[in-house]
Write a protein that holds these residues in place. Structure first.
Motif, short mmCIF file in Angstrom:
data_model
loop_
_atom_site.label_atom_id
_atom_site.label_comp_id
_atom_site.label_asym_id
_atom_site.label_seq_id
_atom_site.Cartn_x
_atom_site.Cartn_y
_atom_site.Cartn_z
N ALA A 63 -34.33 38.32 16.92
CA ALA A 63 -34.30 39.52 17.52
C ALA A 63 -34.45 39.55 19.08
O ALA A 63 -34.01 40.29 19.74
CB ALA A 63 -35.49 40.63 16.94
N ASP A 64 -35.54 38.52 19.46
CA ASP A 64 -35.76 38.45 20.92
C ASP A 64 -35.07 37.20 21.63
O ASP A 64 -35.60 36.82 22.80
CB ASP A 64 -37.21 38.35 21.07
N ASP A 65 -34.17 36.37 20.98
CA ASP A 65 -33.60 35.22 21.40
C ASP A 65 -32.25 34.75 20.73
O ASP A 65 -32.25 34.68 19.53
CB ASP A 65 -34.63 33.95 21.10
N GLY A 143 -33.17 39.89 12.84
CA GLY A 143 -32.10 39.06 13.38
C GLY A 143 -31.73 39.52 14.91
O GLY A 143 -31.26 38.85 15.56
N PHE A 144 -31.63 40.81 14.93
CA PHE A 144 -30.96 41.26 16.19
C PHE A 144 -31.81 42.43 16.80
O PHE A 144 -31.47 43.04 17.74
CB PHE A 144 -29.67 41.80 15.79
N GLY A 145 -33.01 42.88 15.99
CA GLY A 145 -33.89 44.01 16.42
C GLY A 145 -33.11 45.36 16.25
O GLY A 145 -31.94 45.30 15.85
N LYS A 162 -31.85 43.01 1.16
CA LYS A 162 -31.97 43.22 2.58
C LYS A 162 -32.64 44.42 3.09
O LYS A 162 -32.31 45.41 2.28
CB LYS A 162 -30.59 43.03 3.21
N HIS A 163 -33.54 44.50 3.90
CA HIS A 163 -34.25 45.55 4.14
C HIS A 163 -33.57 46.15 5.51
O HIS A 163 -33.44 45.58 6.65
CB HIS A 163 -35.66 45.25 4.53
N TRP A 164 -33.11 47.62 5.32
CA TRP A 164 -32.38 48.30 6.44
C TRP A 164 -33.31 49.48 6.91
O TRP A 164 -33.75 50.19 6.09
CB TRP A 164 -30.94 48.84 6.12
N GLN A 165 -33.92 49.44 8.10
CA GLN A 165 -34.74 50.32 8.97
C GLN A 165 -34.07 51.27 9.47
O GLN A 165 -33.28 50.61 10.69
CB GLN A 165 -35.89 49.72 9.50
N PHE A 166 -33.78 52.58 9.13
CA PHE A 166 -33.03 53.38 10.10
C PHE A 166 -33.89 54.30 11.07
O PHE A 166 -35.41 54.40 10.54
CB PHE A 166 -32.17 54.36 9.13
N PHE A 167 -33.66 55.03 12.02
CA PHE A 167 -34.52 55.71 12.81
C PHE A 167 -33.89 57.22 12.84
O PHE A 167 -32.87 57.68 12.50
CB PHE A 167 -34.20 55.16 14.29
N ARG A 168 -34.89 57.98 13.30
CA ARG A 168 -34.52 59.58 13.33
C ARG A 168 -34.95 60.22 14.68
O ARG A 168 -35.92 59.27 15.37
CB ARG A 168 -35.26 60.19 12.07
N LYS A 205 -20.53 54.62 13.26
CA LYS A 205 -20.55 54.09 14.67
C LYS A 205 -21.83 54.79 15.05
O LYS A 205 -21.89 56.03 15.30
CB LYS A 205 -19.15 54.47 15.31
N GLY A 206 -22.50 53.84 16.06
CA GLY A 206 -23.63 54.39 16.83
C GLY A 206 -25.08 54.72 16.06
O GLY A 206 -25.82 55.04 16.68
N THR A 207 -24.88 54.49 14.94
CA THR A 207 -26.22 54.65 14.03
C THR A 207 -27.29 53.70 14.23
O THR A 207 -27.05 52.43 14.14
CB THR A 207 -26.00 54.68 12.70
N TRP A 208 -28.59 54.04 14.70
CA TRP A 208 -29.72 53.03 15.04
C TRP A 208 -30.01 52.45 13.82
O TRP A 208 -30.35 53.15 12.75
CB TRP A 208 -30.81 53.70 15.77
N HIS A 209 -30.10 51.06 13.71
CA HIS A 209 -30.68 50.43 12.44
C HIS A 209 -31.35 49.16 12.82
O HIS A 209 -31.22 48.68 14.01
CB HIS A 209 -29.69 50.16 11.51
N ASP A 210 -32.28 48.56 12.20
CA ASP A 210 -32.84 47.16 12.24
C ASP A 210 -33.00 46.63 10.82
O ASP A 210 -33.10 47.30 9.84
CB ASP A 210 -34.24 47.32 12.63
#
Length: 390
Positions: A63-65, A143-145, A162-168, A205-210
């Motif tokens: 995520a940071d490198d 892997g990518f933040g 795999k764990h997918w975290q979405f935002f709101r 497209k454009g959906t925030w996720h981690d």
């Protein structure tokens, strides 16, 4: 059957297609056993062992490198014949993956035929560019933040979880997109989705996720669905007029209101339905819906039982020379000089369904009896890479 399974399972889902049309998030499920007969850890190991995988095909990330892992895993070297190349150290790759690095095998459809069939069918049906990337990880780090993609994505979980975290955005419970949030943080965390073997997501497209693994092996593939954007259109328009208004200087002593008025008048005059249509025709004439199939041992010769398909979505006729009975066209990013009969065949041949020699002869009855001329036209188009054998 194996090559077409993904097409039937993915594009045969009316729920997924409805979400695609409405640009809504969707989660579904397909047969994990059939998935693993298509792509699995065994197949990934085969690809890494038998193909020359360089740093432009395999990316490694935390995520940071985004740089260090790639520098450790790849080093400049030479192949068996002394030619310079990137050399992937499998032992270094093992160590990095054990430390939580995420690996991305890009353009996996070029290595796994069923994925090539799926991406080609998406390109053909949706008039989009499509590619498949395989993601593999073992740790629990991201892997990518938190990020969003600049295209629609279909996610297929082949192995593991795999764990997918979405935002709101508060107080909304909807999944936030890039126009809702500039940069999500912990306070904006929303739905969590645990992807199991056989699960499928459509992420607009454009959906925030981690995304992160769960300290266990995880292998999933993302299918990109990419369309031309307004930005592509504006850049194309400015390039078309690069020596007129867009080429003019804006000097420090120019009146800003005058400059703004000139720009507004230029855009108002140049942007219209016809301009957008011309742009789309040129865009789709540059890109192929599918790759040309090799035709060994007969090469580009027409043989009994052959069927043919057109590659580009469209082509543009640039010049018509009636004296020589030829046309100059733009297709697949190049100019081609073709005969009138080649032009007729190319114009009528579908990029969605193959046609036989008999089908092609029926396109225009006046050419029907002249089998030799039709074969010559087909072979000419094959030689130019404008059509392909199926």
């Amino acid at each position: 059957m194996k090559d077409s399974y993904l097409v039937e399972a993915i594009l045969g889902s009316e729920d997924l297609l409805r979400s695609y049309r409405n640009r809504n998030f969707w989660k579904g499920r397909i047969d994990p056993v059939k998935l693993q007969s298509i792509f699995s850890w065994h197949r990934l190991n085969e690809l890494l062992a038998t193909h020359r995988i360089t740093n432009d095909r395999l990316r490694l990330s935390l995520a940071d490198d985004y740089k260090t892992a790639n520098m450790v895993a790849f080093r400049p070297g030479r192949d068996q014949f002394g030619r310079p190349t990137d050399i992937l150290s499998i032992s270094a790759l093992h160590q990095l993956m054990g430390c939580g690095v995420t690996g991305v095998l890009e353009a996996t459809q070029e290595l796994v035929p069923p994925l090539e069939v799926l991406t080609s069918e998406i390109s053909t049906r949706l008039q989009a560019r499509s590619s498949a990337n395989a993601f593999f990880s073992f740790g629990s780090s991201s892997g990518f933040g938190p990020h969003n993609d600049d295209h629609d994505v279909i996610v297929i979980q082949f192995c593991g979880q795999k764990h997918w975290q979405f935002f709101r955005t508060s107080p909304s419970l909807d999944k936030a997109k890039v126009d809702d949030l500039a940069a999500p943080g912990t306070a904006e965390k929303g739905d969590c989705v645990l992807m199991q073997e056989g699960d499928v997501l459509f992420v607009p497209k454009g959906t925030w996720h981690d995304v992160s693994a769960l300290n266990a092996p995880s292998l999933h593939v993302t299918i990109s669905i990419v369309f031309p954007t307004m930005s592509d259109f504006i850049r194309w328009l400015l390039t078309k007029h690069r020596y007129s208004i867009p080429f003019q200087d804006i000097r420090s002593d120019d009146d800003p209101s005058t400059v703004a008025a000139i720009c507004a008048d230029f855009l108002h005059t140049e942007i219209g339905c016809d301009t957008v249509s011309t742009f789309l025709n040129e865009y789709y004439a540059r890109h192929s819906a599918r790759r040309t199939n090799p035709a060994f041992p007969h090469l580009n010769r027409v043989t009994p039982g052959d069927s043919f398909i057109r590659l580009p979505y469209t082509f543009i006729t640039l010049h018509n020379d009636k004296r020589l009975a030829t046309r100059t066209i733009s297709a697949l990013g190049r100019k081609h000089c073709i005969s009138e009969l080649e032009h007729e065949v190319l114009k009528r041949l579908s990029h969605k369904a193959p046609s036989t020699l008999k089908d092609i002869q029926s396109f225009n009855p006046k050419h029907g009896p002249n089998t030799a001329a039709t074969i010559k036209a087909i072979e000419g188009l094959l030689d130019k890479g404008l059509i392909s054998k199926m």
